[in-house]
Design a protein around this motif. Structure first.
Motif, PDB file in Angstrom:
ATOM      1  N   THR A  69       0.843  -1.188   0.000  1.00  0.00           N
ATOM      2  CA  THR A  69       0.000   0.000   0.000  1.00  0.00           C
ATOM      3  C   THR A  69       0.884   1.246   0.000  1.00  0.00           C
ATOM      4  N   SER A  70       0.274   2.407   0.160  1.00  0.00           N
ATOM      5  CA  SER A  70       1.009   3.671   0.195  1.00  0.00           C
ATOM      6  C   SER A  70       1.147   4.158   1.634  1.00  0.00           C
ATOM      7  N   ASP A  71       1.930   5.206   1.813  1.00  0.00           N
ATOM      8  CA  ASP A  71       2.113   5.791   3.148  1.00  0.00           C
ATOM      9  C   ASP A  71       0.787   6.212   3.768  1.00  0.00           C
ATOM     10  N   THR A  72      -0.149   6.617   2.944  1.00  0.00           N
ATOM     11  CA  THR A  72      -1.422   7.127   3.434  1.00  0.00           C
ATOM     12  C   THR A  72      -2.211   6.075   4.199  1.00  0.00           C
ATOM     13  N   TYR A  73      -2.144   4.819   3.751  1.00  0.00           N
ATOM     14  CA  TYR A  73      -3.029   3.789   4.291  1.00  0.00           C
ATOM     15  C   TYR A  73      -2.329   2.740   5.144  1.00  0.00           C
ATOM     16  N   VAL A  74      -1.024   2.762   5.214  1.00  0.00           N
ATOM     17  CA  VAL A  74      -0.316   1.645   5.833  1.00  0.00           C
ATOM     18  C   VAL A  74      -0.694   1.458   7.303  1.00  0.00           C
ATOM     19  N   SER A  75      -0.826   2.524   8.061  1.00  0.00           N
ATOM     20  CA  SER A  75      -1.094   2.392   9.502  1.00  0.00           C
ATOM     21  C   SER A  75      -2.472   1.804   9.777  1.00  0.00           C
ATOM     22  N   ARG A  76      -3.491   2.303   9.088  1.00  0.00           N
ATOM     23  CA  ARG A  76      -4.841   1.801   9.347  1.00  0.00           C
ATOM     24  C   ARG A  76      -4.998   0.349   8.885  1.00  0.00           C
ATOM     25  N   LEU A  77      -4.306  -0.025   7.816  1.00  0.00           N
ATOM     26  CA  LEU A  77      -4.361  -1.420   7.367  1.00  0.00           C
ATOM     27  C   LEU A  77      -3.635  -2.338   8.347  1.00  0.00           C
ATOM     28  N   GLN A  78      -2.498  -1.898   8.847  1.00  0.00           N
ATOM     29  CA  GLN A  78      -1.775  -2.685   9.842  1.00  0.00           C
ATOM     30  C   GLN A  78      -2.595  -2.846  11.120  1.00  0.00           C
ATOM     31  N   ASP A  79      -3.201  -1.765  11.579  1.00  0.00           N
ATOM     32  CA  ASP A  79      -3.981  -1.805  12.817  1.00  0.00           C
ATOM     33  C   ASP A  79      -5.154  -2.772  12.719  1.00  0.00           C
ATOM     34  N   ARG A  80      -5.766  -2.858  11.563  1.00  0.00           N
ATOM     35  CA  ARG A  80      -6.930  -3.714  11.391  1.00  0.00           C
ATOM     36  C   ARG A  80      -6.568  -5.158  11.066  1.00  0.00           C
ATOM     37  N   LEU A  81      -5.574  -5.351  10.197  1.00  0.00           N
ATOM     38  CA  LEU A  81      -5.315  -6.684   9.664  1.00  0.00           C
ATOM     39  C   LEU A  81      -4.291  -7.499  10.451  1.00  0.00           C
ATOM     40  N   HIS A  82      -3.300  -6.849  11.028  1.00  0.00           N
ATOM     41  CA  HIS A  82      -2.284  -7.605  11.750  1.00  0.00           C
ATOM     42  C   HIS A  82      -2.869  -8.401  12.925  1.00  0.00           C
ATOM     43  N   PRO A  83      -3.820  -7.844  13.699  1.00  0.00           N
ATOM     44  CA  PRO A  83      -4.418  -8.675  14.759  1.00  0.00           C
ATOM     45  C   PRO A  83      -5.166  -9.896  14.229  1.00  0.00           C
ATOM     46  N   ILE A  84      -5.805  -9.771  13.075  1.00  0.00           N
ATOM     47  CA  ILE A  84      -6.545 -10.899  12.515  1.00  0.00           C
ATOM     48  C   ILE A  84      -5.595 -11.995  12.047  1.00  0.00           C
ATOM     49  N   PHE A  85      -4.521 -11.598  11.365  1.00  0.00           N
ATOM     50  CA  PHE A  85      -3.610 -12.565  10.751  1.00  0.00           C
ATOM     51  C   PHE A  85      -2.290 -12.674  11.518  1.00  0.00           C
ATOM     52  N   GLN A  86      -2.349 -12.510  12.834  1.00  0.00           N
ATOM     53  CA  GLN A  86      -1.135 -12.475  13.641  1.00  0.00           C
ATOM     54  C   GLN A  86      -0.431 -13.830  13.725  1.00  0.00           C
ATOM     55  N   ARG A  87      -1.139 -14.924  13.500  1.00  0.00           N
ATOM     56  CA  ARG A  87      -0.540 -16.255  13.645  1.00  0.00           C
ATOM     57  C   ARG A  87      -0.063 -16.846  12.317  1.00  0.00           C
ATOM     58  N   VAL A  88      -0.137 -16.058  11.253  1.00  0.00           N
ATOM     59  CA  VAL A  88       0.306 -16.537   9.945  1.00  0.00           C
ATOM     60  C   VAL A  88       1.340 -15.566   9.375  1.00  0.00           C
ATOM     61  N   ASN A  89       1.943 -15.931   8.268  1.00  0.00           N
ATOM     62  CA  ASN A  89       3.037 -15.152   7.691  1.00  0.00           C
ATOM     63  C   ASN A  89       2.466 -14.047   6.807  1.00  0.00           C
ATOM     64  N   PHE A  90       2.055 -12.964   7.464  1.00  0.00           N
ATOM     65  CA  PHE A  90       1.378 -11.859   6.788  1.00  0.00           C
ATOM     66  C   PHE A  90       1.950 -10.535   7.238  1.00  0.00           C
ATOM     67  N   SER A  91       2.036  -9.586   6.303  1.00  0.00           N
ATOM     68  CA  SER A  91       2.509  -8.253   6.652  1.00  0.00           C
ATOM     69  C   SER A  91       1.914  -7.225   5.705  1.00  0.00           C
ATOM     70  N   VAL A  92       1.850  -5.981   6.173  1.00  0.00           N
ATOM     71  CA  VAL A  92       1.423  -4.832   5.373  1.00  0.00           C
ATOM     72  C   VAL A  92       2.624  -3.909   5.243  1.00  0.00           C
ATOM     73  N   LYS A  93       2.965  -3.544   3.997  1.00  0.00           N
ATOM     74  CA  LYS A  93       4.149  -2.735   3.758  1.00  0.00           C
ATOM     75  C   LYS A  93       3.875  -1.658   2.717  1.00  0.00           C
ATOM     76  N   VAL A  94       4.695  -0.613   2.762  1.00  0.00           N
ATOM     77  CA  VAL A  94       4.690   0.415   1.730  1.00  0.00           C
ATOM     78  C   VAL A  94       5.618  -0.039   0.611  1.00  0.00           C
ATOM     79  N   PHE A  95       5.154   0.064  -0.639  1.00  0.00           N
ATOM     80  CA  PHE A  95       5.961  -0.401  -1.758  1.00  0.00           C
ATOM     81  C   PHE A  95       6.898   0.673  -2.271  1.00  0.00           C
ATOM     82  N   ARG A  96       8.156   0.294  -2.464  1.00  0.00           N
ATOM     83  CA  ARG A  96       9.162   1.140  -3.112  1.00  0.00           C
ATOM     84  C   ARG A  96       9.727   0.351  -4.282  1.00  0.00           C
ATOM     85  N   SER A  97       9.656   0.922  -5.462  1.00  0.00           N
ATOM     86  CA  SER A  97      10.133   0.220  -6.652  1.00  0.00           C
ATOM     87  C   SER A  97      11.636   0.005  -6.601  1.00  0.00           C
ATOM     88  N   ASP A  98      12.071  -1.142  -7.136  1.00  0.00           N
ATOM     89  CA  ASP A  98      13.482  -1.473  -7.215  1.00  0.00           C
ATOM     90  C   ASP A  98      14.041  -1.213  -8.616  1.00  0.00           C
TER      91      ASP A  98
END
Length: 264
Positions: free
Chosen positions: A55-84
């Motif tokens: 996601t972008s900087d604008t949404y990363v915190s709210r997505l982490q706050d909502r989704l990380h507790p739900i998927f805390q026991r699996v290999n999941f993360s929310v990150k800001v994308f930077r092109s390589d």
């Protein structure tokens, strides 16, 4: 080599890849139920998934706050994308969420490798086998690929060639425009295009329609006619929790039965 259309699972090795496979999704906005269902379906069906929501900087915190507790026991993360890729810099605030997702998806797979899936999809069977191939899903019944399901190795030269070919189609950011649909007969790319039976059965007019997925539960026959993924094509305003619908059945099976921290 022109892209090859794969019309049957018997043409490729669909046995699960037991090593960890990277899966990528993109979302800009609040984490609605459709997002949760898509992610949960990957953890319910894939052999050894590592799922990253970009996601972008604008949404990363709210997505982490909502989704990380739900998927805390699996290999999941929310990150800001930077092109390589040299010279590519995305804005912190997407001007157009849908076009930005189209721009990012192939860039993400090039940068990190793995399998990209659209957020309006439901994983039904394991697709880790896709990581063995360069490939995309088919769009409709013509000679077009669709990047809604895409797999390439990290830093793949064929994908980079495809990105630069797309650059000739438009001038977004002066580099490329990741048009989600394009004619494989016109591109000299060494990759597969997987027919609708794999990921988008509604195009065949034999499988479940996009609207029926959100309607009443059908009979005992397989409504997905053996598909690996069901693509419901947006419909973000539809209810996914109604237990009297097919989508509601999968909400219970993949979300509430597996992950118990689902707050309204």
């Amino acid at each position: 080599m022109i892209m090859k259309l794969i019309t049957s699972p018997h043409e490729v090795d669909t046995s699960p890849v037991l090593d960890s496979v990277d899966y990528h999704v993109v979302w800009f906005g609040d984490p609605i139920d459709h997002v949760i269902l898509c992610i949960a379906s990957l953890f319910a069906t894939q052999a050894n998934p590592k799922v990253t929501l970009w996601t972008s900087d604008t949404y990363v915190s709210r997505l982490q706050d909502r989704l990380h507790p739900i998927f805390q026991r699996v290999n999941f993360s929310v990150k800001v994308f930077r092109s390589d890729i040299e010279g590519v810099l995305y804005p912190k605030e997407p001007e157009d969420k849908f076009w930005t997702c189209d721009d990012w998806r192939l860039d993400i797979v090039y940068t990190h490798g793995g399998i990209y899936v659209d957020m309006d999809t439901l994983a039904l069977k394991d697709i880790s086998w896709m990581s063995r191939y360069r490939g995309m899903s088919r769009w409709g019944l013509g000679d077009r690929c669709n990047s809604s399901i895409t797999s390439f190795p990290k830093g793949d030269p064929e994908l980079l060639k495809l990105l630069h070919i797309m650059g000739a189609m438009g001038d977004r950011k002066g580099w490329h425009r990741s048009v989600p649909n394009f004619e494989w007969t016109l591109l000299d790319i060494d990759m597969y295009c997987f027919d609708n039976v794999f990921f988008d059965c509604a195009w065949s007019h034999r499988g479940l329609s996009w609207d029926d997925f959100f309607a009443v539960v059908p009979g005992s026959e397989d409504p997905f006619i053996g598909s690996f993924v069901y693509h419901w094509h947006n419909r973000w305003d539809r209810d996914v929790r109604n237990p009297e619908t097919l989508v509601g059945r999968y909400w219970k099976l993949f979300v509430t039965d597996r992950f118990h921290r689902i707050d309204d």
